[in-house]
Design a protein around this motif. Structure first.
Motif, PDB file in Angstrom:
ATOM      1  N   UNK A   1       1.020  -1.412   0.262  1.00  0.00           N
ATOM      2  CA  UNK A   1      -0.295   0.044  -0.075  1.00  0.00           C
ATOM      3  C   UNK A   1       0.951   1.587   0.038  1.00  0.00           C
ATOM      4  N   UNK A   2       2.050   1.013   0.765  1.00  0.00           N
ATOM      5  CA  UNK A   2       2.875   2.079   0.264  1.00  0.00           C
ATOM      6  C   UNK A   2       3.267   2.758  -0.634  1.00  0.00           C
ATOM      7  N   UNK A   3       3.970   1.632  -1.304  1.00  0.00           N
ATOM      8  CA  UNK A   3       4.301   2.163  -3.142  1.00  0.00           C
ATOM      9  C   UNK A   3       2.810   2.618  -4.037  1.00  0.00           C
ATOM     10  N   UNK A   4       1.936   1.920  -3.699  1.00  0.00           N
ATOM     11  CA  UNK A   4       0.542   1.785  -4.535  1.00  0.00           C
ATOM     12  C   UNK A   4       0.307   4.080  -4.331  1.00  0.00           C
ATOM     13  N   UNK A   5       0.538   3.836  -2.568  1.00  0.00           N
ATOM     14  CA  UNK A   5       0.722   5.454  -2.280  1.00  0.00           C
ATOM     15  C   UNK A   5       1.332   6.130  -3.066  1.00  0.00           C
ATOM     16  N   UNK A   6       2.701   5.721  -2.916  1.00  0.00           N
ATOM     17  CA  UNK A   6       4.066   6.941  -4.112  1.00  0.00           C
ATOM     18  C   UNK A   6       3.288   6.587  -5.552  1.00  0.00           C
ATOM     19  N   UNK A   7       2.759   5.938  -6.118  1.00  0.00           N
ATOM     20  CA  UNK A   7       1.962   5.871  -7.320  1.00  0.00           C
ATOM     21  C   UNK A   7       1.360   6.506  -8.083  1.00  0.00           C
TER      22      UNK A   7
ATOM     23  N   UNK B   1       0.012   9.308  -5.597  1.00  0.00           N
ATOM     24  CA  UNK B   1       0.492  10.663  -5.639  1.00  0.00           C
ATOM     25  C   UNK B   1       1.880  11.025  -6.029  1.00  0.00           C
ATOM     26  N   UNK B   2       2.215  10.253  -6.747  1.00  0.00           N
ATOM     27  CA  UNK B   2       3.779  11.078  -7.047  1.00  0.00           C
ATOM     28  C   UNK B   2       3.761  11.252  -8.097  1.00  0.00           C
ATOM     29  N   UNK B   3       4.096  12.686  -9.553  1.00  0.00           N
ATOM     30  CA  UNK B   3       3.529  12.015 -10.909  1.00  0.00           C
ATOM     31  C   UNK B   3       4.609  11.449 -11.454  1.00  0.00           C
ATOM     32  N   UNK B   4       4.340  11.319 -13.047  1.00  0.00           N
ATOM     33  CA  UNK B   4       5.575   9.905 -13.716  1.00  0.00           C
ATOM     34  C   UNK B   4       6.259  10.641 -13.323  1.00  0.00           C
ATOM     35  N   UNK B   5       6.717  11.688 -13.676  1.00  0.00           N
ATOM     36  CA  UNK B   5       8.429  11.587 -13.519  1.00  0.00           C
ATOM     37  C   UNK B   5       9.140  12.068 -11.792  1.00  0.00           C
ATOM     38  N   UNK B   6       8.506  11.959 -10.930  1.00  0.00           N
ATOM     39  CA  UNK B   6       8.743  12.066  -9.606  1.00  0.00           C
ATOM     40  C   UNK B   6       8.852  10.496  -9.281  1.00  0.00           C
ATOM     41  N   UNK B   7       8.198   9.918  -9.454  1.00  0.00           N
ATOM     42  CA  UNK B   7       7.031   8.394  -9.471  1.00  0.00           C
ATOM     43  C   UNK B   7       8.650   7.704  -8.970  1.00  0.00           C
ATOM     44  N   UNK B   8       9.842   6.838 -10.429  1.00  0.00           N
ATOM     45  CA  UNK B   8      10.511   6.438  -9.939  1.00  0.00           C
ATOM     46  C   UNK B   8      11.606   7.543  -9.235  1.00  0.00           C
ATOM     47  N   UNK B   9      12.460   8.020  -9.131  1.00  0.00           N
ATOM     48  CA  UNK B   9      13.034   8.969  -8.041  1.00  0.00           C
ATOM     49  C   UNK B   9      12.572   8.412  -6.279  1.00  0.00           C
ATOM     50  N   UNK B  10      11.411   8.586  -6.554  1.00  0.00           N
ATOM     51  CA  UNK B  10      10.652   7.908  -4.757  1.00  0.00           C
ATOM     52  C   UNK B  10      11.131   7.148  -4.517  1.00  0.00           C
ATOM     53  N   UNK B  11      10.729   5.970  -6.411  1.00  0.00           N
ATOM     54  CA  UNK B  11      10.230   4.919  -5.669  1.00  0.00           C
ATOM     55  C   UNK B  11      12.005   4.757  -5.032  1.00  0.00           C
TER      56      UNK B  11
ATOM     57  N   UNK C   1      13.152   2.502  -2.102  1.00  0.00           N
ATOM     58  CA  UNK C   1      14.529   1.331  -1.346  1.00  0.00           C
ATOM     59  C   UNK C   1      15.506   1.324  -1.426  1.00  0.00           C
ATOM     60  N   UNK C   2      16.073   2.423  -1.183  1.00  0.00           N
ATOM     61  CA  UNK C   2      17.459   2.575  -1.458  1.00  0.00           C
ATOM     62  C   UNK C   2      17.731   3.113   0.533  1.00  0.00           C
ATOM     63  N   UNK C   3      16.944   3.910   1.580  1.00  0.00           N
ATOM     64  CA  UNK C   3      16.562   4.192   2.334  1.00  0.00           C
ATOM     65  C   UNK C   3      16.500   2.283   2.929  1.00  0.00           C
ATOM     66  N   UNK C   4      15.253   1.495   2.400  1.00  0.00           N
ATOM     67  CA  UNK C   4      15.233  -0.098   2.492  1.00  0.00           C
ATOM     68  C   UNK C   4      16.676  -0.377   2.824  1.00  0.00           C
ATOM     69  N   UNK C   5      17.527  -0.559   1.756  1.00  0.00           N
ATOM     70  CA  UNK C   5      18.803  -1.170   2.087  1.00  0.00           C
ATOM     71  C   UNK C   5      20.090  -0.899   2.935  1.00  0.00           C
ATOM     72  N   UNK C   6      20.359   0.436   3.185  1.00  0.00           N
ATOM     73  CA  UNK C   6      21.176   1.157   4.196  1.00  0.00           C
ATOM     74  C   UNK C   6      20.620   0.855   4.955  1.00  0.00           C
ATOM     75  N   UNK C   7      19.144   0.793   5.539  1.00  0.00           N
ATOM     76  CA  UNK C   7      18.599   0.133   7.118  1.00  0.00           C
ATOM     77  C   UNK C   7      19.038  -1.327   7.153  1.00  0.00           C
ATOM     78  N   UNK C   8      19.129  -2.034   5.163  1.00  0.00           N
ATOM     79  CA  UNK C   8      19.521  -3.612   6.229  1.00  0.00           C
ATOM     80  C   UNK C   8      20.472  -3.467   6.228  1.00  0.00           C
TER      81      UNK C   8
END
Length: 198
Positions: free
Chosen positions: A121-127, A129-139, A143-150
């Motif tokens: 649902x978090x990804x669905x929310x990003x898709x 609310x974010x514009x198509x141009x911004x969407x990929x950058x946000x995702x 994802x990078x934040x998740x990897x850094x935490x891991x």
């Protein structure tokens, strides 16, 4: 491509933290559904924190798998990822049981799956609310934040030599089942309740 790499790093980190890093203990299983939730609602805040951690641990799973899944149909994506989350969580629980590295419990499967659904649902929310141009950058950023935490969890855990898998006071809990006198000495019959919560 980046999301797939992040997903693989995440899966390795979860398996390392929940199975590979843990010391060998006992074959322990708790098959009663929602036993931990009942204790949490009865006031066991430590157990509540562990439940919340189990939910949070699988939020990246739902988010990352959803980001690499080709289907655009929301219902299909939720169904596939929920099923995959159940299988992944069951794999962890089964490995913990048979390798004697934790407590097998259905509550963890439920908590993990709930976390995965939140991630979807978090990804669905990003898709949404974010514009198509911004969407990929946000995702990619999330994802990078998740990897850094891991990676942080992995590096911190590797430095914690000798630390038990579960540092709570309930890593090993026993309930006295019977007490009796035998040749003038007190003897107890202990019953293992649960061990090493995920």
């Amino acid at each position: 491509m980046m999301s797939l790499i992040f997903l693989l790093v995440y899966i390795f980190t979860v398996l390392w933290f929940t199975v590979l890093k843990r010391p060998t203990g006992y074959y322990v299983a708790q098959f009663e559904l929602f036993w931990s939730y009942k204790r949490w609602f009865a006031g066991d805040t430590d157990l509540g924190n562990e439940i919340m951690a189990n939910i949070a641990m699988f939020i990246p799973f739902g988010f990352l798998v959803s980001s690499v899944l080709p289907t655009s149909n929301h219902k299909s994506r939720v169904a596939v990822i929920t099923g995959t989350a159940i299988l992944f969580s069951l794999t962890i629980e089964t490995l913990q049981l048979f390798l004697m590295r934790g407590l097998f419990e259905w509550d963890d499967v439920f908590s993990n799956t709930l976390g995965a659904v939140i991630g979807i649902e978090l990804l669905t929310l990003v898709r949404m609310l974010a514009s198509e141009k911004l969407r990929m950058t946000l995702i990619t950023s999330i994802s990078l934040v998740f990897m850094i935490v891991c990676l942080g969890v992995y590096i911190h855990g590797r430095g914690a030599i000798g630390v038990e898998a579960d540092t709570t006071s309930r890593a090993y809990c026993f309930q006295i089942d019977k007490a009796f006198l035998h040749d003038g000495k007190k003897e107890y019959s202990d019953k293992l309740k649960h061990n090493m919560l995920q």
